[in-house]
Design an enzyme around this catalytic site. Structure first.
Site, PDB file in Angstrom:
ATOM      1  N   SER A 211      48.220  -9.029 -18.292  1.00 19.20           N
ATOM      2  CA  SER A 211      48.219  -9.424 -16.888  1.00 19.20           C
ATOM      3  C   SER A 211      47.359 -10.665 -16.701  1.00 19.20           C
ATOM      4  CB  SER A 211      47.674  -8.296 -16.015  1.00 19.20           C
ATOM      5  OG  SER A 211      47.408  -8.809 -14.729  1.00 19.20           O
TER       6      SER A 211
ATOM      7  N   HIS B 194      52.676 -10.573 -17.504  1.00 17.90           N
ATOM      8  CA  HIS B 194      52.668  -9.873 -16.211  1.00 17.90           C
ATOM      9  C   HIS B 194      51.947 -10.743 -15.184  1.00 17.90           C
ATOM     10  CE1 HIS B 194      52.734  -6.205 -13.725  1.00 17.90           C
ATOM     11  NE2 HIS B 194      51.500  -6.511 -13.363  1.00 17.90           N
TER      12      HIS B 194
ATOM     13  N   ASP C 228      50.660 -10.903 -11.246  1.00 16.44           N
ATOM     14  CA  ASP C 228      50.335 -10.096 -10.068  1.00 16.44           C
ATOM     15  C   ASP C 228      50.275 -10.978  -8.830  1.00 16.44           C
ATOM     16  OD1 ASP C 228      49.893  -7.386 -11.120  1.00 16.44           O
ATOM     17  OD2 ASP C 228      48.336  -8.362 -12.317  1.00 16.44           O
TER      18      ASP C 228
ATOM     19  N   MET D  81      49.721 -11.214  -4.918  1.00 12.16           N
ATOM     20  CA  MET D  81      49.037 -10.444  -3.860  1.00 12.16           C
ATOM     21  C   MET D  81      48.901 -11.300  -2.605  1.00 12.16           C
ATOM     22  SD  MET D  81      45.989  -8.686  -6.048  1.00 12.16           S
ATOM     23  CE  MET D  81      46.254  -8.025  -7.699  1.00 12.16           C
TER      24      MET D  81
ATOM     25  N   HIS E  15      55.084  -8.866 -10.520  1.00 11.46           N
ATOM     26  CA  HIS E  15      54.717  -7.659  -9.766  1.00 11.46           C
ATOM     27  C   HIS E  15      54.339  -8.098  -8.356  1.00 11.46           C
ATOM     28  CE1 HIS E  15      51.566  -4.137  -9.458  1.00 11.46           C
ATOM     29  NE2 HIS E  15      52.488  -4.067  -8.521  1.00 11.46           N
TER      30      HIS E  15
ATOM     31  N   MET F   3      52.996  -7.586  -4.897  1.00 17.31           N
ATOM     32  CA  MET F   3      52.170  -6.740  -4.015  1.00 17.31           C
ATOM     33  C   MET F   3      52.066  -7.463  -2.684  1.00 17.31           C
ATOM     34  SD  MET F   3      49.417  -5.627  -6.913  1.00 17.31           S
ATOM     35  CE  MET F   3      49.943  -6.951  -7.987  1.00 17.31           C
TER      36      MET F   3
ATOM     37  N   MET G 129      51.446   2.810 -11.285  1.00 12.24           N
ATOM     38  CA  MET G 129      50.087   2.281 -11.113  1.00 12.24           C
ATOM     39  C   MET G 129      49.084   3.359 -11.492  1.00 12.24           C
ATOM     40  SD  MET G 129      50.562  -0.828 -10.114  1.00 12.24           S
ATOM     41  CE  MET G 129      48.802  -1.165 -10.075  1.00 12.24           C
TER      42      MET G 129
ATOM     43  N   ASP H 153      50.480   0.352 -15.393  1.00 18.57           N
ATOM     44  CA  ASP H 153      49.678  -0.803 -14.971  1.00 18.57           C
ATOM     45  C   ASP H 153      48.353  -0.337 -14.387  1.00 18.57           C
ATOM     46  OD1 ASP H 153      48.846  -3.322 -14.198  1.00 18.57           O
ATOM     47  OD2 ASP H 153      50.278  -3.524 -12.553  1.00 18.57           O
TER      48      ASP H 153
HETATM   49  C1  DX5 Z   1      46.344  -4.504 -10.179  1.00 22.69           C
HETATM   50  C2  DX5 Z   1      47.340  -5.229 -11.038  1.00 22.69           C
HETATM   51  C3  DX5 Z   1      47.186  -5.039 -12.492  1.00 22.69           C
HETATM   52  C4  DX5 Z   1      45.859  -5.533 -13.034  1.00 22.69           C
HETATM   53  C5  DX5 Z   1      45.523  -4.721 -14.230  1.00 22.69           C
HETATM   54  O1  DX5 Z   1      46.736  -4.611  -8.852  1.00 22.69           O
HETATM   55  O2  DX5 Z   1      48.660  -4.778 -10.704  1.00 22.69           O
HETATM   56  O3  DX5 Z   1      48.247  -5.675 -13.195  1.00 22.69           O
HETATM   57  O4  DX5 Z   1      45.873  -6.879 -13.394  1.00 22.69           O
HETATM   58  O5  DX5 Z   1      44.256  -5.096 -14.650  1.00 22.69           O
HETATM   59  P1  DX5 Z   1      43.408  -4.178 -15.639  1.00 22.69           P
HETATM   60  O6  DX5 Z   1      44.202  -4.079 -16.913  1.00 22.69           O
HETATM   61  O7  DX5 Z   1      42.144  -4.932 -15.785  1.00 22.69           O
HETATM   62  O8  DX5 Z   1      43.255  -2.838 -14.970  1.00 22.69           O
HETATM   63 ZN    ZN Z   2      50.317  -5.587 -11.912  1.00 23.96          ZN
END
Ligand code: DX5
Ligand code: ZN
Length: 234
Positions: free
Chosen positions: A12, A37, A39, A41, A70, A72, A141, A179
Site C-alpha cells: 500500500s 495498492h 488508498d 481518501m 481502493h 474510500m 478490512m 487490508d
Molecule cells: C487503510 C488502508 C490500508 C492501509 C494499510 O485505510 O486501506 O491499505 O494502507 O496499512 P497498514 O498495512 O500499515 O495497516
Molecule cells: Zn487500502
C-alpha cells in the site's frame, strides 16, 4: 490467470515516502510486489485525505504492476470513470459509499476494469452476497479504514473464512484480499482463513529492505494450506 501457489502481495502506497513516490513504486516492483495498492481518501467517508486520479495517472507509466485502487470516498460513482481513465486496473468500493452497489460494480466492469467490494470491520457479508456475479475482488478490512499502521483486528478472521466458503461454493474466480495490519506475524492467520491477496503498507514501506519484507510476508503460508484456496481473479 492460472491458479497461484503463493499469495499475491500488494504493498500500500499510503506508507511510502510521498516525496519520492515514483522511486518507491519502482522499488517495490523490483522487490517482487505483485500489485500496487492505492488508498484514495476524501476526508468525508474516512477521516483522512490522500490523493485522486491525477496521482494514479502520474504513476501509471512507471510500473507494469496492476494498480489496485481502493476508494474510500463517498459518493464514489462520479469519480469511477476518472480513475479508470487514469489507469486503474482494479477499482474497489465500500457498499456504504453509495445507494446502488450493483450499478456501481456494473459501471466498473463496463469500463473494462476489475470490480471490488470492500467490507469494513462492522459491515456484514450479506452486503455483497447478491452481487457476487459482478465482483472480481472482495477486500476484508482488518482495521478501520483511514490510516496505515493500525493494529490488526483478529475479530475479522471468521469473516475471511466465511467469504472463502462463499467464494468456493459460488465457483467464481474472486480474489479474496485482506487490508490492514498485515505483517509476517498476522499473515498466517488470514492465509489459513483463505485470503489470496495480502495488502501491506507499513510492513513493506516501513522496512529497510522491501524485498526481505515482501518475501517474509509471502512465506508466511501455514503448512498444509491447500493450493485450491488460491483463486486469482483473471
Ligand atoms: C487503510 C488502508 C490500508 C492501509 C494499510 O485505510 O486501506 O491499505 O494502507 O496499512 P497498514 O498495512 O500499515 O495497516
Ligand atoms: Zn487500502
Amino acid at each position: 490467470m492460472p491458479p497461484l501457489t503463493r499469495p499475491l502481495i500488494a504493498p500500500s502506497l499510503l506508507a511510502a515516502d510521498f516525496a519520492r513516490l515514483k522511486d518507491e513504486v519502482i522499488a517495490v516492483e523490483r522487490a517482487g510486489a505483485d500489485w500496487l495498492h492505492l488508498d484514495v481518501m476524501d476526508g468525508h467517508f474516512v477521516p483522512n485525505i490522500t490523493f485522486g486520479p491525477l496521482l494514479v495517472k502520474a504513476l501509471r507509466p512507471h510500473t507494469k504492476m496492476p494498480l489496485d485502487v481502493h476508494l474510500m470516498i463517498a459518493p464514489a460513482d462520479p469519480y469511477i470513470t476518472a480513475f479508470a481513465e487514469a489507469g486503474a486496473d482494479h477499482i474497489s468500493v465500500h457498499p456504504e459509499a453509495g445507494p446502488h452497489l450493483h450499478r456501481t460494480l456494473q459501471h466498473i466492469r463496463a469500463l473494462g476494469k476489475k470490480s471490488g467490494v470492500v467490507l469494513n470491520p462492522a459491515t456484514p457479508i450479506e452486503s455483497l452476497v447478491n452481487v457476487l456475479d459482478l465482483t472480481d475482488l472482495i477486500m476484508v478490512m482488518t482495521v478501520n479504514p483511514g490510516f496505515g499502521g493500525q493494529a490488526f483486528l483478529t475479530s475479522q478472521i471468521p469473516k475471511i473464512a466465511a467469504l472463502r466458503r462463499l467464494i468456493d461454493e459460488s465457483g467464481r474466480n474472486i480474489v479474496l484480499q485482506v487490508d490492514g495490519g498485515i505483517t509476517a506475524q498476522t499473515a498466517p492467520s488470514v492465509l489459513q482463513a483463505g485470503a489470496t491477496c495480502l495488502i501491506a503498507g507499513t510492513a513493506v514501506f516501513g522496512a529497510a529492505d522491501y524485498e526481505a519484507a515482501i518475501t517474509s510476508i509471502r512465506a508466511a503460508v501455514p503448512a498444509g494450506l491447500p493450493e485450491l484456496n488460491t483463486s486469482t481473479g483473471g
